[in-house]
Design a protein around this motif. Structure first.
Motif, mmCIF file in Angstrom:
data_model
loop_
_atom_site.group_PDB
_atom_site.id
_atom_site.type_symbol
_atom_site.label_atom_id
_atom_site.label_comp_id
_atom_site.label_asym_id
_atom_site.label_seq_id
_atom_site.Cartn_x
_atom_site.Cartn_y
_atom_site.Cartn_z
ATOM 1 N N LEU A 92 1.067 -1.012 0.134
ATOM 2 C CA LEU A 92 -0.037 0.477 -0.214
ATOM 3 C C LEU A 92 0.812 1.545 -0.069
ATOM 4 O O LEU A 92 0.619 2.619 -0.036
ATOM 5 N N GLY A 93 2.033 1.119 0.557
ATOM 6 C CA GLY A 93 3.131 1.940 0.145
ATOM 7 C C GLY A 93 2.853 3.031 1.625
ATOM 8 O O GLY A 93 3.370 4.289 1.376
ATOM 9 N N MET A 94 2.417 2.751 2.247
ATOM 10 C CA MET A 94 2.579 3.294 3.817
ATOM 11 C C MET A 94 3.780 2.464 4.688
ATOM 12 O O MET A 94 3.717 3.317 5.852
ATOM 13 N N ILE A 95 4.104 1.743 4.340
ATOM 14 C CA ILE A 95 5.726 2.220 5.268
ATOM 15 C C ILE A 95 6.739 3.634 5.899
ATOM 16 O O ILE A 95 6.581 4.811 4.154
ATOM 17 N N ASP A 96 7.623 3.391 6.309
ATOM 18 C CA ASP A 96 7.503 5.245 6.847
ATOM 19 C C ASP A 96 6.491 5.514 6.788
ATOM 20 O O ASP A 96 7.306 6.927 6.871
ATOM 21 N N ILE B 86 8.583 1.925 10.881
ATOM 22 C CA ILE B 86 8.714 3.921 10.451
ATOM 23 C C ILE B 86 10.448 3.803 10.386
ATOM 24 O O ILE B 86 11.386 3.244 11.287
ATOM 25 N N TYR B 87 10.973 4.561 9.592
ATOM 26 C CA TYR B 87 12.403 4.510 10.012
ATOM 27 C C TYR B 87 13.119 5.956 10.148
ATOM 28 O O TYR B 87 14.408 6.061 10.161
ATOM 29 N N SER B 88 12.160 6.953 9.626
ATOM 30 C CA SER B 88 12.578 8.633 10.232
ATOM 31 C C SER B 88 12.218 8.713 11.189
ATOM 32 O O SER B 88 11.532 8.211 11.701
ATOM 33 N N TYR C 125 10.691 4.885 21.624
ATOM 34 C CA TYR C 125 11.835 4.701 21.310
ATOM 35 C C TYR C 125 12.613 5.874 21.432
ATOM 36 O O TYR C 125 14.144 5.218 21.798
ATOM 37 N N ALA C 126 12.411 7.651 21.984
ATOM 38 C CA ALA C 126 13.383 8.228 21.835
ATOM 39 C C ALA C 126 14.093 7.690 23.278
ATOM 40 O O ALA C 126 15.441 8.129 24.084
ATOM 41 N N LEU C 127 12.782 7.748 24.341
ATOM 42 C CA LEU C 127 13.799 7.245 25.666
ATOM 43 C C LEU C 127 13.988 5.865 25.951
ATOM 44 O O LEU C 127 15.199 5.565 27.199
ATOM 45 N N SER C 128 13.994 4.970 24.838
ATOM 46 C CA SER C 128 14.162 3.298 24.373
ATOM 47 C C SER C 128 16.276 3.567 24.322
ATOM 48 O O SER C 128 17.128 3.426 24.702
ATOM 49 N N GLN C 129 16.308 4.423 23.677
ATOM 50 C CA GLN C 129 17.881 5.242 23.417
ATOM 51 C C GLN C 129 18.313 5.585 24.453
ATOM 52 O O GLN C 129 19.823 5.774 24.300
#
Length: 298
Positions: free
Chosen positions: A155-159, A239-241, A249-253
Motif C-alpha cells: 500500500l506504500g505506507m511504510i515509514d 517507521i525508519y525516519s 523509542y526516544a526514551l529507549s535510546q
C-alpha cells in the motif's frame, strides 16, 4: 424494598433477602482485599520511588524500596539529554499522541460499525464471518507481523504513521467486544426506532452507541494502551525516519546509554507509564457509572 401480602390469616413477605455477615467476616474481607491491593500497588510505587532516587540509592544493594533523599535531578538530566537530540522532544510527543488518538478513535468507530449488523441484523454468512473473527483471536500479533509488513509495503505506507494505525484499526478484539455488548440490546428498542423513521446510521449512532458506552470506554483503554507503546520495537519495523518515531523509542535510546544514564531512564519509565495510567483511571470511573445505569433487558 419489601412487599407484604396477606392471604387470609397468613402473611407473606416478598422482597430481597438480607444477607447477614458477622463482624469477623467483614474484618477478614477488608484485610484480604487490603493485602491484595497492597501487593498490586507495589510495582507502581517502586517505579515512582525509583524516578526520584539519586543514582547512589538506585545502585544500592540490597535495593531500598522507598526513596530516602528525593531529587528531581533525574528529570532535569532527562530533559537535557532529550534537548540535545537533533529531533525536538515535542516532535516525539506529537507522534505518539497522534498515533494513539487517531488509531484509538478509528478503531472504536470501525469496530462498532462492523459489530452492529453482525449483532442485530440477520443476513447470509453472518455466523461464518463472526467465526472467522473469533478464530483470529487465537493468533498473537507476532504471527501477523510479516503479513502486516507486506500489506503496508504494497500500500506504500511504510515509514508513515499509517503503517502502525491501519493494522491497529482492524484488531478483532474490539469487534468481538462491541458485538457481545450489542447483542444485549432489546430488538424492540431498535424496531421502535425504525417505526419512527430512523435510518440505520441514526439508530447506530443515537441509540446503540449510548447504550453500549461501557464497551467502547473499555475499548478505548485497551486500544490507547497498546498504541501508546506501539512505537518501540514494533514501530521500528515500519517507521525508519527519526522525525516520525514515538516517545518510547526516544526514551529507549536513553536506556541504551549504560549505567551512567540509569537515573534518567527511571524518570523516563515513569513518564512512559503515566499517560496510560491516567487514561485508565479516568475511563474506569465512567465504566463503573455507566454499567450501573445502562443495563437493559427485553
Amino acid at each position: 424494598m419489601k412487599l407484604d401480602l396477606r392471604l387470609g390469616s397468613k402473611k407473606i413477605s416478598l422482597g430481597r433477602k438480607k444477607i447477614n455477615r458477622s463482624w469477623y467476616g467483614n474484618i477478614m474481607n477488608v484485610l484480604f482485599l487490603g493485602a491484595l491491593g497492597y501487593f498490586m500497588a507495589l510495582p507502581l510505587v517502586f517505579v515512582i520511588s525509583n524516578a526520584f532516587k539519586p543514582i547512589d540509592e538506585i545502585l544500592t544493594f540490597p535495593p531500598k524500596f522507598l526513596v530516602h533523599r528525593p531529587t528531581l535531578s533525574n528529570f532535569s538530566d532527562l530533559y537535557n539529554l532529550l534537548s540535545g537530540s537533533w529531533v525536538p522532544f515535542s516532535r516525539y510527543v506529537f507522534n505518539t499522541f497522534f498515533i494513539a488518538i487517531v488509531g484509538t478513535a478509528a478503531h472504536v468507530i470501525i469496530a462498532s460499525m462492523a459489530a452492529y449488523p453482525i449483532a442485530k441484523r440477520k443476513f447470509p454468512g453472518r455466523t461464518f464471518l463472526f467465526t472467522i473473527v473469533v478464530l483470529s483471536l487465537m493468533f498473537s500479533a507476532t504471527v501477523t507481523q510479516v503479513t502486516n509488513y507486506m500489506t503496508m509495503s504494497w500500500l506504500g505506507m511504510i515509514d508513515t504513521y499509517w503503517a502502525i494505525i491501519i493494522p491497529a484499526i482492524g484488531s478483532s478484539l474490539g469487534f468481538y467486544l462491541m458485538k457481545q455488548f450489542m447483542e444485549n440490546i432489546p430488538d424492540t428498542l431498535l424496531e421502535a426506532a425504525q417505526i419512527d423513521g430512523c435510518s440505520e446510521f441514526r439508530i447506530y449512532w443515537n441509540i446503540v452507541m449510548p447504550v453500549v458506552k461501557p464497551a467502547w470506554l473499555t475499548l478505548i483503554i485497551f486500544s490507547f494502551q497498546s498504541l501508546w507503546g506501539a512505537g518501540g520495537s514494533v514501530g521500528s519495523m515500519y517507521i525508519y525516519s527519526e522525525q516520525l518515531k514515538s516517545i518510547d523509542y526516544a526514551l529507549s535510546q536513553i536506556l541504551a546509554g549504560g549505567i551512567i544514564r540509569i537515573g534518567p531512564s527511571m524518570a523516563a519509565t515513569l513518564l512512559l507509564i503515566a499517560v496510560p495510567i491516567l487514561i485508565f483511571v479516568f475511563a474506569q470511573s465512567n465504566i463503573i457509572q455507566t454499567m450501573s445505569t445502562s443495563g437493559m433487558k427485553d
